[in-house]
Design an enzyme around this catalytic site. Structure first.
Site, PDB file in Angstrom:
ATOM      1  CB  SER A   9      26.088  40.539  52.016  1.00 30.33           C
ATOM      2  OG  SER A   9      25.357  41.387  52.355  1.00 30.33           O
ATOM      3  CG  HIS A  67      29.581  47.940  51.432  1.00 27.29           C
ATOM      4  ND1 HIS A  67      28.755  47.485  50.684  1.00 27.29           N
ATOM      5  CD2 HIS A  67      29.864  49.412  50.844  1.00 27.29           C
ATOM      6  CE1 HIS A  67      28.494  48.525  49.739  1.00 27.29           C
ATOM      7  NE2 HIS A  67      28.953  49.449  49.846  1.00 27.29           N
ATOM      8  CG  ASP A 176      28.220  44.496  47.387  1.00 23.88           C
ATOM      9  OD1 ASP A 176      27.298  43.611  47.614  1.00 23.88           O
ATOM     10  OD2 ASP A 176      28.208  45.186  48.342  1.00 23.88           O
TER      11      ASP A 176
HETATM   12  C1  DX5 Z   1      23.668  46.337  48.583  1.00 25.08           C
HETATM   13  C2  DX5 Z   1      24.619  45.754  49.707  1.00 25.08           C
HETATM   14  C3  DX5 Z   1      25.008  44.268  49.255  1.00 25.08           C
HETATM   15  C4  DX5 Z   1      23.753  43.347  49.223  1.00 25.08           C
HETATM   16  C5  DX5 Z   1      24.234  42.204  48.318  1.00 25.08           C
HETATM   17  O1  DX5 Z   1      23.733  47.608  49.015  1.00 25.08           O
HETATM   18  O2  DX5 Z   1      25.817  46.429  49.688  1.00 25.08           O
HETATM   19  O3  DX5 Z   1      26.092  44.042  49.847  1.00 25.08           O
HETATM   20  O4  DX5 Z   1      23.590  42.782  50.477  1.00 25.08           O
HETATM   21  O5  DX5 Z   1      23.037  41.437  48.095  1.00 25.08           O
HETATM   22  P1  DX5 Z   1      22.736  40.619  47.045  1.00 25.08           P
HETATM   23  O6  DX5 Z   1      23.783  39.281  46.967  1.00 25.08           O
HETATM   24  O7  DX5 Z   1      21.282  39.680  47.750  1.00 25.08           O
HETATM   25  O8  DX5 Z   1      22.309  41.240  45.689  1.00 25.08           O
HETATM   26 ZN    ZN Z   2      27.798  45.611  50.445  1.00 25.10          ZN
END
Ligand code: DX5
Ligand code: ZN
Length: 221
Positions: A9, A67, A176
């Site tokens: 991401s 997303h 995610d």
């Molecule tokens: C949260 C996002 C995620 C996020 C994941 O709303 O959809 O994609 O960036 O981040 P990490 O891997 O740091 O939890």
């Molecule tokens: Zn996401």
């Protein structure tokens, strides 16, 4: 054998050097780029839109997995398709007509996904399984990177795995939020095949080392 995909991401990337960041993470072995769109309305944060998708498109050959954490969602879908998105997923709360939104995504040549928050029940999937290419289970509440994985998600993954297998169709099961080297194996064992990871990868100095370590964990299953 399951094909596992790692989807970094870019929410945790250095936005001042985004082209270089996405090139580096693809060179490190990323299977797709996860592109988090937040609108300061559906979620309490504001991130990036179609202009940024278009800007990174020439830098990567892998799919761009958008997303959408936005409400309403329909108006912006054609813009992301034009900007080079390959997969577009959205939250049911962002659409008045989920079936129509899924069709809209496919009509624009993209794969379509539905995203379930930790507290969103599975019944929203029931009548649209035939229109899904991806199901994304949130393992944190959407809005921010760097949160901790909610353990109850594991049961939900297993339940969705069964629903997917019952269709006999090839639907990606993506997770995610809070995915790290030390929990990716249990998430995969529960039934996920596609893993979004932001801070676990972009927060680290060596992207190849993290992605290789994740694949090594996945190879144990
Ligand atoms: C949260 C996002 C995620 C996020 C994941 O709303 O959809 O994609 O960036 O981040 P990490 O891997 O740091 O939890
Ligand atoms: Zn996401």
């Amino acid at each position: 054998m399951t094909t596992y995909r790692i989807a970094p991401s870019i929410l945790s990337a250095d936005f001042a050097r985004l082209g270089e960041e996405v090139r580096n993470v693809v060179a490190a072995g990323a299977d797709m780029i996860h592109f988090d769109v937040m609108d300061n309305h559906y979620v309490p944060n504001l991130t990036i839109g179609p202009l940024v998708c278009e800007a990174i498109r020439p830098h990567v050959q892998v799919p761009i997995d958008v997303h959408l954490m936005v409400k309403p969602v329909d108006r912006i879908i054609p813009d992301f398709a034009k900007a080079g998105a390959n997969i577009i997923s959205f939250h049911p709360e962002g659409s008045e007509h989920i079936d129509r939104t899924l069709q809209l995504i496919r009509e624009h040549g993209c794969k379509a996904g539905l995203v379930l928050n930790p507290a969103t029940p599975l019944h929203v999937l029931e009548h649209v399984m035939d229109k899904l290419d991806l199901i994304l289970l949130m393992s944190v509440n959407p809005g921010y990177g760097g949160q901790s994985f909610i353990p109850q998600t594991l049961k939900k993954i297993a339940a969705v795995r069964k629903l997917i297998d019952a269709t006999g169709r090839d639907i990606m099961l993506q997770v995610d939020g809070g995915v790290k080297i030390d929990n990716i194996a249990e998430i995969a064992a529960a039934g996920a095949d596609t893993f979004v990871a932001g801070s676990a990868i972009f927060g680290k100095p060596d992207y190849t080392a993290v992605i290789n370590a994740m694949r090594a964990e996945l190879s144990k299953i």
